[in-house]
Design a protein around this motif. Sequence first.
Motif, short mmCIF file in Angstrom:
data_model
loop_
_atom_site.label_atom_id
_atom_site.label_comp_id
_atom_site.label_asym_id
_atom_site.label_seq_id
_atom_site.Cartn_x
_atom_site.Cartn_y
_atom_site.Cartn_z
N GLU A 34 19.40 31.72 0.73
CA GLU A 34 19.64 30.28 0.83
C GLU A 34 20.91 29.86 0.09
O GLU A 34 21.67 29.01 0.57
CB GLU A 34 18.44 29.51 0.28
CG GLU A 34 18.51 28.02 0.54
CD GLU A 34 18.59 27.68 2.03
OE1 GLU A 34 19.28 26.69 2.35
OE2 GLU A 34 18.01 28.40 2.86
N ASN A 35 21.13 30.45 -1.08
CA ASN A 35 22.36 30.13 -1.82
C ASN A 35 23.59 30.55 -1.02
O ASN A 35 24.58 29.82 -0.97
CB ASN A 35 22.36 30.84 -3.18
CG ASN A 35 23.65 30.62 -3.95
OD1 ASN A 35 23.94 29.52 -4.39
ND2 ASN A 35 24.44 31.68 -4.10
N PHE A 36 23.53 31.70 -0.37
CA PHE A 36 24.63 32.19 0.45
C PHE A 36 24.91 31.21 1.58
O PHE A 36 26.07 30.83 1.81
CB PHE A 36 24.28 33.57 1.01
CG PHE A 36 25.31 34.13 1.96
CD1 PHE A 36 26.41 34.80 1.48
CD2 PHE A 36 25.15 34.00 3.34
CE1 PHE A 36 27.37 35.33 2.35
CE2 PHE A 36 26.10 34.52 4.21
CZ PHE A 36 27.20 35.19 3.71
N ARG A 37 23.87 30.77 2.28
CA ARG A 37 24.05 29.84 3.40
C ARG A 37 24.66 28.53 2.94
O ARG A 37 25.55 27.98 3.57
CB ARG A 37 22.70 29.56 4.08
CG ARG A 37 22.13 30.73 4.87
CD ARG A 37 20.81 30.34 5.50
NE ARG A 37 20.99 29.35 6.55
CZ ARG A 37 19.99 28.70 7.13
NH1 ARG A 37 18.73 28.91 6.74
NH2 ARG A 37 20.21 27.82 8.08
N THR A 38 24.17 28.03 1.80
CA THR A 38 24.66 26.75 1.29
C THR A 38 26.14 26.82 0.95
O THR A 38 26.93 25.96 1.35
CB THR A 38 23.86 26.34 0.04
OG1 THR A 38 22.48 26.20 0.39
CG2 THR A 38 24.38 25.03 -0.53
N VAL A 39 26.52 27.87 0.21
CA VAL A 39 27.91 28.01 -0.22
C VAL A 39 28.82 28.26 0.98
O VAL A 39 29.91 27.67 1.09
CB VAL A 39 28.06 29.15 -1.26
CG1 VAL A 39 29.52 29.39 -1.59
CG2 VAL A 39 27.28 28.81 -2.52
N MET A 40 28.40 29.13 1.88
CA MET A 40 29.24 29.46 3.03
C MET A 40 29.41 28.27 3.96
O MET A 40 30.50 28.07 4.53
CB MET A 40 28.63 30.64 3.79
CG MET A 40 28.77 31.98 3.08
SD MET A 40 30.49 32.53 2.94
CE MET A 40 30.87 32.92 4.65
N THR A 41 28.37 27.47 4.13
CA THR A 41 28.47 26.28 4.98
C THR A 41 29.44 25.28 4.37
O THR A 41 30.29 24.71 5.07
CB THR A 41 27.09 25.63 5.16
OG1 THR A 41 26.21 26.57 5.79
CG2 THR A 41 27.19 24.38 6.03
N LYS A 42 29.33 25.07 3.07
CA LYS A 42 30.24 24.16 2.38
C LYS A 42 31.67 24.68 2.47
O LYS A 42 32.62 23.92 2.72
CB LYS A 42 29.82 24.01 0.92
CG LYS A 42 30.69 23.05 0.13
CD LYS A 42 30.19 22.92 -1.31
CE LYS A 42 31.07 21.96 -2.11
NZ LYS A 42 30.59 21.84 -3.52
N ARG A 43 31.83 25.99 2.27
CA ARG A 43 33.16 26.59 2.33
C ARG A 43 33.76 26.45 3.73
O ARG A 43 34.96 26.14 3.87
CB ARG A 43 33.06 28.07 1.95
CG ARG A 43 34.39 28.79 1.94
CD ARG A 43 34.20 30.27 1.70
NE ARG A 43 33.76 30.56 0.34
CZ ARG A 43 33.56 31.80 -0.11
NH1 ARG A 43 33.76 32.84 0.69
NH2 ARG A 43 33.16 31.99 -1.35
N ALA A 44 32.94 26.68 4.76
CA ALA A 44 33.43 26.58 6.14
C ALA A 44 33.92 25.17 6.44
O ALA A 44 34.98 24.98 7.05
CB ALA A 44 32.34 26.98 7.12
N ASN A 45 33.17 24.17 6.00
CA ASN A 45 33.57 22.78 6.24
C ASN A 45 34.89 22.45 5.55
O ASN A 45 35.72 21.71 6.09
CB ASN A 45 32.47 21.82 5.77
CG ASN A 45 31.25 21.87 6.68
OD1 ASN A 45 31.36 22.14 7.87
ND2 ASN A 45 30.09 21.62 6.12
N GLN A 46 35.10 23.01 4.37
CA GLN A 46 36.36 22.81 3.67
C GLN A 46 37.50 23.52 4.41
O GLN A 46 38.62 22.99 4.50
CB GLN A 46 36.26 23.34 2.24
CG GLN A 46 35.33 22.54 1.34
CD GLN A 46 35.10 23.20 -0.01
OE1 GLN A 46 35.24 24.43 -0.16
NE2 GLN A 46 34.75 22.41 -1.00
#
Length: 332
Positions: free
Chosen positions: A160-172
């Motif tokens: 879950e932490n991976f998904r959260t960080v990667m999703t935020k990173r992708a949007n940036q």
Amino acid sequence: MKNKLQFLGISILIVFTTFTSVAQMTFTAKIENRVSDTITIRGAQKFIKKIAVDNKGIFTDTFEVTTGFYQFFDGSEYTQLYLKNGYDLLMTLNTKEFDESIAYKGNGSLENNVLAKKALDDEQFELKHFTTDDETAFQNAFDTKKASDAKLLSDEKLDENFRTVMTKRANQEYGMVVEMRESAMAAKKMVGKASPSFTYENHKGGTSTLADFKGKYVYIDVWATWCGPCLAEIPHLKKVEAAYHGKNIVFLSISIDAKKDYEKWKNMVNQKQLGGVQLIADNDWNSKFVTDYGIQGIPRFILIDPNGNVVEADASRPSSPDLLKKLDALLK
């Protein structure tokens, strides 16, 4: 009594062993055509783990980590990892096709295979679409890329932490893609025109300006001491410099380190024995030469002709065979 004690001892050993494995993780790498006999894993808060190759040609070790993202290095080649205590991760790769060949097995492979796939997709998207003149084609490719990223990160089995960080990173990243495309298109318009100039401090003393090198081709590397991809290009840049030594070309590096890192820049030039002309910009990212070229990401390479005109405002990296082809054509 003896049997009970033996049983108790085994039970304690099992509990202790289980606790140790959860509090640590195991990382193994099988590398074809490896660059060195030691790999390095770097993370936040000065985490550095070096693993030496064993007599079977395998890199393996067990160690404790803080859950998060790390950088893996084999020589100057690198990729990202996602590590977590409890993982038992096997990486395989061939350094002759570094990004294309990376694959993972074992506990933790799901997240790291997603990370490797996205990194490769990002690279291919940039190469194919950043500088296309067809705005509709770019937008279609951009929308397809975003849909592909969303699908990659939709697997609920991912940490879950991976998904959260990667999703935020992708949007940036999507915002950065638009800015970088604008920069790339602006760079194309600079070709054939007089290059913006500079007057910056020279590591050897005094200052240097672009006009000092009139009559020669100038290959400029815009970099910083904190930039991992920049540092990864240094060994390749040294090889290119050696290959064209004595030719009508100057290799010039401009650091955009902040004033607080001035001594770090000076020391790194000495420690890494950086060649060519080493300069430092006067106002890091806000230096006029940097803003004139619309530089928003580094490393950035620029090629200027003997008359001071731009040959390529966003030139190939030293690690790319395309650079050698270009320089051979110009300097033959």
